[in-house]
Design a protein around this motif. Structure first.
Motif: not given
Length: 363
Positions: A281-300
């Motif tokens: 019963a996990g929770a969403l975890e999409n925070k990636v430290g100090s990395a630059v957050v992309l709005d879309a996938a880098w590879d299509p």
């Protein structure tokens, strides 16, 4: 002009991993460009000897071969086996209960166009060369591992430094000893899809490359997806993975580890269960430290690969990852994960698992 446009389109397709699936039907990711031994000579392994006529070592000693197996069981290696380029290893051709190697490294170092399917690589401490890995593809290109089982790696389970166009899919990477590391990837691009990572200290994977990380399950980690604060600039698509803590997990938030501002990350649909209570019963975890957050996938192609949610991936990966039929080591790995935080050990010796054959399990 049209000719130039077609050439550019082809190059872009190669870069994005969208070229025709040359490795085998259903192959995915950047390694799918591999041609393996397609069109080559079919060679059958007829015994479990370390070397000599009919052996696995002899079969992979020449290029342009498709390797099949007429025998089942473990091949006990006396020294590392070096693969040739342009080969396909069809472990699924072996009779039940399947085929594998133990006590040594399989090396694709410096080679290209290799496909390995349904094959077990179990190094362990019977290999006295402690600087070796269970599978080494350093300075290689166009490599795909699919439905493989890698366990008891000493240096790394999988070493892929300066490796280009690689895929590790639908595989089990479990119980590394020695350094207790899962996979070390530098170079890339790399695709890691649908894999089960069990009980490692770190590097699940360590990636200094442009990477697709999709539908993986990581259990009993101390550090999971890692970039090691590299000075390089890389992009990462991290989609629909499930990170599950275990008894060895010291910092649950290390599902993303050492992610610095030089990394660009598209993280979506990832879950973490950090309760160790036997219930998923996990929770969403999409925070990636100090990395630059992309709005879309880098590879299509990444979003199209992420067909399963993290929860669906948990069910699918535990049901089908690794070499088939499942042997004692993989069954133990899966049963450990199913305790959902109740059991799990980061081992220093395969014998400590208590499995038969000194911990290697019996094939």
């Amino acid at each position: 002009m049209l000719r130039n446009l077609k050439f550019v389109t082809a190059i872009l397709a190669i870069i994005s991993g969208t070229v025709a699936q040359n490795a085998f039907e259903g192959a995915i990711g950047f390694g799918a460009v591999s041609t393996g031994g397609n069109g080559g000579t079919v060679v059958t392994v007829t015994n479990l000897e370390d070397s000599g006529a009919g052996s696995f070592r002899d079969a992979v000693s020449q290029s342009n071969r498709i390797i099949n197996f007429a025998v089942a069981g473990y091949i006990v290696l006396k020294s590392p086996v070096s693969l040739s380029s342009h080969i396909t290893i069809n472990g699924q051709s072996a009779p039940s209960p399947g085929i594998g190697v133990m006590a040594g490294e399989i090396s694709a170092s410096g080679k290209n166009n290799i496909v390995i399917r349904n094959f077990r690589m179990r190094q362990g401490n019977l290999d006295k060369q402690t600087g070796k890995s269970a599978f080494n593809m350093g300075e290689s290109s166009n490599i795909i591992l699919d439905h493989c089982s890698v366990a008891y790696g000493q240096w790394d389970s999988i070493d892929a430094v300066k490796a280009v166009n690689i895929t590790v899919s639908n595989s089990i990477i479990a119980f590394p000893i020695g350094q207790q590391f899962g996979a070390h990837i530098e170079g890339g691009p790399a695709t890691l899809y649908g894999n089960l990572w069990v009980s490692a200290h770190n590097r699940q994977p360590l990636t200094k490359s442009n990477t697709q990380y999709i539908n993986n399950i990581v259990y009993n980690y101390q550090a999971a997806y890692t970039t090691a604060e590299t000075s390089g600039y890389f992009s990462h698509d991290i989609l629909n993975n499930y990170f599950i803590t275990g008894p060895s997990t010291t910092n649950p938030s290390n599902y993303y580890y050492q992610m610095n501002e030089k990394q660009s990350v598209y993280a979506h649909g990832n879950y973490a269960d950090t309760k160790n209570d036997g219930v998923l019963a996990g929770a969403l975890e999409n925070k990636v430290g100090s990395a630059v957050v992309l709005d879309a996938a880098w590879d299509p192609t990444s979003v199209g690969l992420a067909k399963l949610t993290a929860l669906e991936a948990y069910t699918a990966v535990l049901a089908s990852a690794g070499a088939s039929p499942r042997d004692e080591v993989d069954a133990f790995a899966v049963s450990t994960v199913k305790t959902l935080g109740k059991s799990g050990v980061i081992y220093t010796n395969q014998a400590s698992t208590g499995l038969s054959n000194g911990g290697y399990g019996t094939l």
